[in-house]
Design a protein around this motif. Structure first.
Motif, PDB file in Angstrom:
ATOM      1  N   SER A 173      -3.537  -2.973  -4.126  1.00  0.00           N
ATOM      2  CA  SER A 173      -3.140  -1.601  -3.787  1.00  0.00           C
ATOM      3  C   SER A 173      -3.090  -0.697  -5.009  1.00  0.00           C
ATOM      4  O   SER A 173      -3.297   0.512  -4.898  1.00  0.00           O
ATOM      5  CB  SER A 173      -1.775  -1.611  -3.080  1.00  0.00           C
ATOM      6  OG  SER A 173      -1.859  -2.263  -1.830  1.00  0.00           O
ATOM      7  N   VAL A 174      -2.797  -1.267  -6.163  1.00  0.00           N
ATOM      8  CA  VAL A 174      -2.803  -0.487  -7.395  1.00  0.00           C
ATOM      9  C   VAL A 174      -4.216  -0.005  -7.715  1.00  0.00           C
ATOM     10  O   VAL A 174      -4.414   1.127  -8.175  1.00  0.00           O
ATOM     11  CB  VAL A 174      -2.240  -1.328  -8.563  1.00  0.00           C
ATOM     12  CG1 VAL A 174      -2.602  -0.707  -9.900  1.00  0.00           C
ATOM     13  CG2 VAL A 174      -0.721  -1.431  -8.444  1.00  0.00           C
ATOM     14  N   SER A 194      -7.707   3.517  -1.101  1.00  0.00           N
ATOM     15  CA  SER A 194      -7.627   3.492   0.357  1.00  0.00           C
ATOM     16  C   SER A 194      -6.377   2.756   0.816  1.00  0.00           C
ATOM     17  O   SER A 194      -6.055   1.673   0.314  1.00  0.00           O
ATOM     18  CB  SER A 194      -8.868   2.797   0.932  1.00  0.00           C
ATOM     19  OG  SER A 194      -8.705   2.529   2.306  1.00  0.00           O
ATOM     20  N   PHE A 195      -5.664   3.323   1.785  1.00  0.00           N
ATOM     21  CA  PHE A 195      -4.464   2.686   2.319  1.00  0.00           C
ATOM     22  C   PHE A 195      -4.839   1.498   3.201  1.00  0.00           C
ATOM     23  O   PHE A 195      -4.164   0.470   3.203  1.00  0.00           O
ATOM     24  CB  PHE A 195      -3.657   3.707   3.139  1.00  0.00           C
ATOM     25  CG  PHE A 195      -2.317   3.208   3.590  1.00  0.00           C
ATOM     26  CD1 PHE A 195      -1.194   3.367   2.798  1.00  0.00           C
ATOM     27  CD2 PHE A 195      -2.174   2.578   4.821  1.00  0.00           C
ATOM     28  CE1 PHE A 195       0.053   2.907   3.210  1.00  0.00           C
ATOM     29  CE2 PHE A 195      -0.938   2.113   5.244  1.00  0.00           C
ATOM     30  CZ  PHE A 195       0.171   2.282   4.442  1.00  0.00           C
ATOM     31  N   ALA A 196      -5.918   1.644   3.952  1.00  0.00           N
ATOM     32  CA  ALA A 196      -6.269   0.633   4.955  1.00  0.00           C
ATOM     33  C   ALA A 196      -6.987  -0.578   4.376  1.00  0.00           C
ATOM     34  O   ALA A 196      -6.850  -1.693   4.901  1.00  0.00           O
ATOM     35  CB  ALA A 196      -7.126   1.272   6.049  1.00  0.00           C
ATOM     36  N   THR A 197      -7.759  -0.380   3.303  1.00  0.00           N
ATOM     37  CA  THR A 197      -8.585  -1.478   2.784  1.00  0.00           C
ATOM     38  C   THR A 197      -7.772  -2.706   2.363  1.00  0.00           C
ATOM     39  O   THR A 197      -8.121  -3.831   2.754  1.00  0.00           O
ATOM     40  CB  THR A 197      -9.448  -0.983   1.603  1.00  0.00           C
ATOM     41  OG1 THR A 197     -10.293   0.075   2.056  1.00  0.00           O
ATOM     42  CG2 THR A 197     -10.296  -2.117   1.052  1.00  0.00           C
ATOM     43  N   ALA A 245       0.833  -1.204   0.000  1.00  0.00           N
ATOM     44  CA  ALA A 245       0.000   0.000   0.000  1.00  0.00           C
ATOM     45  C   ALA A 245       0.868   1.255   0.000  1.00  0.00           C
ATOM     46  O   ALA A 245       0.530   2.254  -0.653  1.00  0.00           O
ATOM     47  CB  ALA A 245      -0.924  -0.010   1.220  1.00  0.00           C
ATOM     48  N   TYR A 246       2.003   1.183   0.683  1.00  0.00           N
ATOM     49  CA  TYR A 246       2.872   2.367   0.787  1.00  0.00           C
ATOM     50  C   TYR A 246       3.528   2.702  -0.545  1.00  0.00           C
ATOM     51  O   TYR A 246       3.624   3.878  -0.922  1.00  0.00           O
ATOM     52  CB  TYR A 246       3.934   2.142   1.865  1.00  0.00           C
ATOM     53  CG  TYR A 246       4.524   3.423   2.378  1.00  0.00           C
ATOM     54  CD1 TYR A 246       3.991   4.059   3.496  1.00  0.00           C
ATOM     55  CD2 TYR A 246       5.605   4.027   1.743  1.00  0.00           C
ATOM     56  CE1 TYR A 246       4.515   5.255   3.964  1.00  0.00           C
ATOM     57  CE2 TYR A 246       6.140   5.218   2.203  1.00  0.00           C
ATOM     58  CZ  TYR A 246       5.583   5.826   3.313  1.00  0.00           C
ATOM     59  OH  TYR A 246       6.105   7.008   3.760  1.00  0.00           O
ATOM     60  N   VAL A 247       4.000   1.681  -1.277  1.00  0.00           N
ATOM     61  CA  VAL A 247       4.680   1.965  -2.538  1.00  0.00           C
ATOM     62  C   VAL A 247       3.707   2.426  -3.624  1.00  0.00           C
ATOM     63  O   VAL A 247       4.139   2.927  -4.666  1.00  0.00           O
ATOM     64  CB  VAL A 247       5.489   0.747  -3.050  1.00  0.00           C
ATOM     65  CG1 VAL A 247       6.592   0.364  -2.075  1.00  0.00           C
ATOM     66  CG2 VAL A 247       4.578  -0.435  -3.336  1.00  0.00           C
ATOM     67  N   CYS A 248       2.403   2.242  -3.382  1.00  0.00           N
ATOM     68  CA  CYS A 248       1.392   2.728  -4.342  1.00  0.00           C
ATOM     69  C   CYS A 248       0.742   4.026  -3.876  1.00  0.00           C
ATOM     70  O   CYS A 248      -0.064   4.619  -4.616  1.00  0.00           O
ATOM     71  CB  CYS A 248       0.307   1.668  -4.546  1.00  0.00           C
ATOM     72  SG  CYS A 248       0.890   0.154  -5.336  1.00  0.00           S
ATOM     73  N   ALA A 305       8.948  -3.392 -10.754  1.00  0.00           N
ATOM     74  CA  ALA A 305       9.829  -2.563  -9.932  1.00  0.00           C
ATOM     75  C   ALA A 305       9.283  -2.488  -8.507  1.00  0.00           C
ATOM     76  O   ALA A 305      10.029  -2.612  -7.526  1.00  0.00           O
ATOM     77  CB  ALA A 305       9.962  -1.166 -10.528  1.00  0.00           C
ATOM     78  N   LYS A 306       7.971  -2.289  -8.403  1.00  0.00           N
ATOM     79  CA  LYS A 306       7.347  -2.251  -7.083  1.00  0.00           C
ATOM     80  C   LYS A 306       7.456  -3.608  -6.398  1.00  0.00           C
ATOM     81  O   LYS A 306       7.723  -3.698  -5.189  1.00  0.00           O
ATOM     82  CB  LYS A 306       5.874  -1.827  -7.205  1.00  0.00           C
ATOM     83  CG  LYS A 306       5.689  -0.375  -7.647  1.00  0.00           C
ATOM     84  CD  LYS A 306       4.211   0.000  -7.699  1.00  0.00           C
ATOM     85  CE  LYS A 306       4.021   1.436  -8.179  1.00  0.00           C
ATOM     86  NZ  LYS A 306       4.607   2.418  -7.261  1.00  0.00           N
TER      87      LYS A 306
END
Length: 242
Positions: A158-159, A163-166, A72-75, A100-101
């Motif tokens: 995440s892509v 939402s970060f949490a979902t 989630a952080y890298v996206c 890369a991610k």
């Protein structure tokens, strides 16, 4: 690809993801060591008994959550200010962006795994457990390999999900599905169960030759399936950014 990986590292230069990478392994080790210390009367198998205590929380809960957080952080940056739209117009292939991610997250997880093993060795040394069992390093490496299929899955989520949490919540839900699949003897076909098998979380028995081959092959197939599905979706669907 090298430029894409370098760009991902630049995004992480001033982030606090390193704190998360350190905190979760430390917490799981402290919980496991406390359990071991207060149950030494019934735990008589030295390093292996300590492993059963420290790996239960880390392998089943903390590591999948850590993977989801990293993905989630890298996206996160791409979901801000229409950065996904800008990235899609650059002369960089979608596959390069995704892989890369994937590579960056896999390195972050390897760092966390190495820290966990270092703390495990330190704890066992402080408990005076004797000669360190080298096979636990193999369990750690197998766990890292199993984490790659989870990483590919979580990156795909995440892509697509702003939402970060979902995606993290989905990962936690999948952990319980994985436990059910493992109990039903179907864990070899589910990425979260593969992590349980790879790190010998619930069973420290050696894998048979057939189980070992299935573990490596199925995990690679899942990595490729999740990666290809995510890349195809990125190519064929418009991204929604805030």
């Amino acid at each position: 690809m090298k430029r894409s990986i370098s760009a991902e590292w630049l995004k992480l230069r001033h982030s606090r993801i390193g704190i998360v990478l350190a905190v979760l392994p430390v917490i799981s080790l402290l919980i496991g060591c406390a359990n071991y210390y207060f149950n030494r009367g019934v735990l008589h198998n030295g390093w292996y008994s300590l492993w059963t205590q420290v790996i239960l929380f880390y392998g089943e809960f903390f590591l999948p959550i850590l993977i989801a957080i990293c993905c989630a952080y890298v996206c996160r940056l791409e979901h801000l200010n229409r950065n996904w739209n800008m990235m899609m117009t650059t002369p960089v292939s979608v596959a390069s962006v995704f892989f890369a991610k994937l590579i960056v997250v896999s390195i972050l997880i390897l760092v966390a795994q190495s820290l966990f093993m270092g703390l495990y060795w330190l704890a066992g040394t402080l408990f005076s457990l004797g000669t360190f069992p080298v096979e636990t390093i193999g369990w750690m490496l197998r766990g890292w390999y199993a984490s790659l299929s989870i990483t590919a899955l979580q990156l795909g989520l995440s892509v697509r999900i702003r939402s970060f949490a979902t995606p993290i919540g989905i990962s936690l839900f999948a952990v319980f599905i994985g436990l059910g699949m493992y109990t039903a003897k179907l864990g070899i076909f589910f990425p979260f169960s593969l992590l349980t098998i790879g790190m010998s979380v619930l069973n420290q028995d050696k894998l048979t030759d057939v189980q070992n081959v299935l573990f490596w092959v199925v995990n690679m197939v899942l990595i490729l399936i999740f990666a290809l599905l995510s890349i195809r979706r990125l190519k064929n669907q418009d991204m929604v950014s805030s």
